[in-house]
Design a protein around this motif. Structure first.
Motif, PDB file in Angstrom:
ATOM      1  N   ASP A   2     -15.230   1.539   7.734  1.00  0.00           N
ATOM      2  CA  ASP A   2     -13.951   1.232   6.959  1.00  0.00           C
ATOM      3  C   ASP A   2     -13.208   0.681   7.959  1.00  0.00           C
ATOM      4  O   ASP A   2     -12.433   1.451   8.628  1.00  0.00           O
ATOM      5  N   GLU A   3     -13.103  -0.783   7.859  1.00  0.00           N
ATOM      6  CA  GLU A   3     -11.800  -1.280   8.990  1.00  0.00           C
ATOM      7  C   GLU A   3     -10.353  -0.900   8.526  1.00  0.00           C
ATOM      8  O   GLU A   3      -9.558  -0.991   9.373  1.00  0.00           O
ATOM      9  N   LEU A   4     -10.425  -0.664   7.364  1.00  0.00           N
ATOM     10  CA  LEU A   4      -8.927  -0.618   6.595  1.00  0.00           C
ATOM     11  C   LEU A   4      -8.298   0.590   7.525  1.00  0.00           C
ATOM     12  O   LEU A   4      -7.186   0.887   7.800  1.00  0.00           O
ATOM     13  N   THR A   5      -9.119   1.684   7.148  1.00  0.00           N
ATOM     14  CA  THR A   5      -8.939   3.194   7.692  1.00  0.00           C
ATOM     15  C   THR A   5      -8.423   3.324   9.180  1.00  0.00           C
ATOM     16  O   THR A   5      -7.763   3.454   9.518  1.00  0.00           O
ATOM     17  N   LYS A  38      -3.736  13.114  -2.996  1.00  0.00           N
ATOM     18  CA  LYS A  38      -4.073  12.101  -4.179  1.00  0.00           C
ATOM     19  C   LYS A  38      -2.922  11.271  -4.131  1.00  0.00           C
ATOM     20  O   LYS A  38      -3.406   9.930  -4.165  1.00  0.00           O
ATOM     21  N   THR A  39      -1.785  11.462  -4.025  1.00  0.00           N
ATOM     22  CA  THR A  39      -0.797  10.252  -4.138  1.00  0.00           C
ATOM     23  C   THR A  39      -0.942   9.390  -3.102  1.00  0.00           C
ATOM     24  O   THR A  39      -0.960   7.984  -3.176  1.00  0.00           O
ATOM     25  N   LEU A  40      -1.181   9.839  -1.575  1.00  0.00           N
ATOM     26  CA  LEU A  40      -1.648   8.786  -0.694  1.00  0.00           C
ATOM     27  C   LEU A  40      -2.749   8.110  -0.951  1.00  0.00           C
ATOM     28  O   LEU A  40      -2.998   6.844  -0.701  1.00  0.00           O
ATOM     29  N   ASP A  41      -3.795   8.676  -1.202  1.00  0.00           N
ATOM     30  CA  ASP A  41      -4.961   8.178  -1.625  1.00  0.00           C
ATOM     31  C   ASP A  41      -4.957   7.051  -2.671  1.00  0.00           C
ATOM     32  O   ASP A  41      -5.345   5.817  -2.631  1.00  0.00           O
ATOM     33  N   ASP A  42      -4.075   7.340  -3.803  1.00  0.00           N
ATOM     34  CA  ASP A  42      -3.603   5.923  -4.841  1.00  0.00           C
ATOM     35  C   ASP A  42      -2.870   5.066  -4.110  1.00  0.00           C
ATOM     36  O   ASP A  42      -3.252   3.872  -4.356  1.00  0.00           O
ATOM     37  N   ILE A  43      -1.791   5.284  -3.199  1.00  0.00           N
ATOM     38  CA  ILE A  43      -1.172   4.265  -2.714  1.00  0.00           C
ATOM     39  C   ILE A  43      -2.211   3.228  -1.658  1.00  0.00           C
ATOM     40  O   ILE A  43      -2.192   2.060  -1.922  1.00  0.00           O
ATOM     41  N   VAL A  44      -2.957   4.093  -0.937  1.00  0.00           N
ATOM     42  CA  VAL A  44      -3.695   3.120  -0.119  1.00  0.00           C
ATOM     43  C   VAL A  44      -4.744   2.599  -0.774  1.00  0.00           C
ATOM     44  O   VAL A  44      -5.262   1.490  -0.569  1.00  0.00           O
ATOM     45  N   GLY A  45      -5.800   3.194  -1.687  1.00  0.00           N
ATOM     46  CA  GLY A  45      -6.698   2.449  -2.362  1.00  0.00           C
ATOM     47  C   GLY A  45      -6.376   1.786  -3.814  1.00  0.00           C
ATOM     48  O   GLY A  45      -7.229   0.975  -4.132  1.00  0.00           O
ATOM     49  N   GLU A  60      -2.699   0.981  -4.973  1.00  0.00           N
ATOM     50  CA  GLU A  60      -1.250   0.077  -4.610  1.00  0.00           C
ATOM     51  C   GLU A  60      -1.570  -0.842  -3.864  1.00  0.00           C
ATOM     52  O   GLU A  60      -1.002  -1.958  -3.782  1.00  0.00           O
ATOM     53  N   VAL A  61      -1.846  -0.591  -2.488  1.00  0.00           N
ATOM     54  CA  VAL A  61      -1.923  -1.553  -1.593  1.00  0.00           C
ATOM     55  C   VAL A  61      -2.718  -2.818  -1.687  1.00  0.00           C
ATOM     56  O   VAL A  61      -2.209  -3.758  -1.543  1.00  0.00           O
ATOM     57  N   PRO A  62      -4.081  -2.349  -2.189  1.00  0.00           N
ATOM     58  CA  PRO A  62      -4.737  -3.569  -2.769  1.00  0.00           C
ATOM     59  C   PRO A  62      -4.262  -4.648  -3.655  1.00  0.00           C
ATOM     60  O   PRO A  62      -4.220  -5.802  -3.463  1.00  0.00           O
ATOM     61  N   LYS A  63      -3.533  -3.956  -4.743  1.00  0.00           N
ATOM     62  CA  LYS A  63      -2.930  -4.887  -5.685  1.00  0.00           C
ATOM     63  C   LYS A  63      -1.800  -5.516  -4.808  1.00  0.00           C
ATOM     64  O   LYS A  63      -1.581  -6.623  -5.317  1.00  0.00           O
ATOM     65  N   LEU A  64      -0.991  -5.045  -4.068  1.00  0.00           N
ATOM     66  CA  LEU A  64       0.378  -5.563  -3.615  1.00  0.00           C
ATOM     67  C   LEU A  64      -0.404  -6.916  -2.517  1.00  0.00           C
ATOM     68  O   LEU A  64       0.145  -8.196  -2.588  1.00  0.00           O
ATOM     69  N   ARG A  65      -1.473  -6.737  -1.927  1.00  0.00           N
ATOM     70  CA  ARG A  65      -2.117  -7.759  -1.012  1.00  0.00           C
ATOM     71  C   ARG A  65      -2.637  -8.646  -2.031  1.00  0.00           C
ATOM     72  O   ARG A  65      -2.533  -9.886  -1.576  1.00  0.00           O
ATOM     73  N   LYS A  66      -3.437  -8.562  -3.000  1.00  0.00           N
ATOM     74  CA  LYS A  66      -3.610  -9.633  -4.132  1.00  0.00           C
ATOM     75  C   LYS A  66      -2.402 -10.318  -4.422  1.00  0.00           C
ATOM     76  O   LYS A  66      -2.488 -11.548  -4.582  1.00  0.00           O
ATOM     77  N   MET A  67      -1.404  -9.659  -4.673  1.00  0.00           N
ATOM     78  CA  MET A  67      -0.369 -10.353  -5.068  1.00  0.00           C
ATOM     79  C   MET A  67       0.344 -11.145  -4.211  1.00  0.00           C
ATOM     80  O   MET A  67       0.976 -12.373  -4.379  1.00  0.00           O
ATOM     81  N   ALA A  68       0.331 -10.703  -3.018  1.00  0.00           N
ATOM     82  CA  ALA A  68       0.941 -11.526  -1.752  1.00  0.00           C
ATOM     83  C   ALA A  68       0.010 -12.685  -1.392  1.00  0.00           C
ATOM     84  O   ALA A  68       0.508 -13.775  -0.905  1.00  0.00           O
ATOM     85  N   SER A  69      -1.370 -12.718  -1.896  1.00  0.00           N
ATOM     86  CA  SER A  69      -2.042 -13.896  -1.339  1.00  0.00           C
ATOM     87  C   SER A  69      -2.070 -14.835  -2.191  1.00  0.00           C
ATOM     88  O   SER A  69      -1.934 -14.780  -3.371  1.00  0.00           O
ATOM     89  N   PRO A  70      -2.049 -16.144  -1.606  1.00  0.00           N
ATOM     90  CA  PRO A  70      -2.016 -17.315  -2.363  1.00  0.00           C
ATOM     91  C   PRO A  70      -3.214 -17.380  -3.442  1.00  0.00           C
ATOM     92  O   PRO A  70      -4.477 -16.975  -2.993  1.00  0.00           O
ATOM     93  N   ALA A  71      -2.896 -17.699  -4.653  1.00  0.00           N
ATOM     94  CA  ALA A  71      -3.967 -17.671  -5.778  1.00  0.00           C
ATOM     95  C   ALA A  71      -4.876 -18.827  -5.663  1.00  0.00           C
ATOM     96  O   ALA A  71      -4.392 -20.167  -5.066  1.00  0.00           O
ATOM     97  N   ARG A  72      -6.268 -18.780  -5.608  1.00  0.00           N
ATOM     98  CA  ARG A  72      -7.220 -19.839  -5.606  1.00  0.00           C
ATOM     99  C   ARG A  72      -6.836 -21.038  -6.463  1.00  0.00           C
ATOM    100  O   ARG A  72      -6.743 -20.497  -7.551  1.00  0.00           O
TER     101      ARG A  72
END
Length: 125
Positions: free
Chosen positions: A63-66, A98-105, A107-119
């Motif tokens: 897991d490179e993200l961890t 649990k809160t930290l796992d939810d943030i990392v697993g 919320e962070v992916p949601k934010l990354r998806k929102m920040a990346s340019p849409a195809r």
């Protein structure tokens, strides 16, 4: 009977004193051991050992993200814990994890998806 009771008290009183001294000695010994263990854990190797133990599954899965998060936080974490000591850190609850796992697993992916340019958002050419 009174003589036997007096004899038992005469024997028990010094033993209670020895027991009290033993308890004090054990507390001092445990305090020193706790200080030694805290000093060991606050070394780069000690923190790395804890990280590897806690995140062994993620490490074995590559897991490179961890690994990236650990690379970013280990220096500041060590400095902070060295300055404040482990004893000043509050206990972590299951809800905290649990809160930290939810943030990392989640919320962070949601934010990354929102920040990346849409195809397909930008015209070709």
């Amino acid at each position: 009977a009174a003589a036997a009771a007096a004899g038992a008290v005469a024997v028990a009183a010094p033993l209670a004193g020895v027991g009290g001294l033993a308890a004090v000695g054990l507390a001092v010994y445990n305090g020193r051991k706790a200080e030694e263990e805290e000093a060991r854990l606050l070394t780069p190797e000690g923190l790395e050992e804890v990280f590897r133990r806690v995140y062994s599954r993620e490490i074995s899965e590559g897991d490179e993200l961890t690994a990236s998060y650990w690379t970013r936080v280990r220096g500041p974490l060590r400095l902070n814990l060295s300055a404040t000591g482990l004893s000043s850190a509050s206990a972590v609850t299951f809800a905290d994890i649990k809160t930290l796992d939810d943030i990392v697993g989640v919320e962070v992916p949601k934010l990354r998806k929102m920040a990346s340019p849409a195809r397909g958002m930008y015209p070709k050419g």
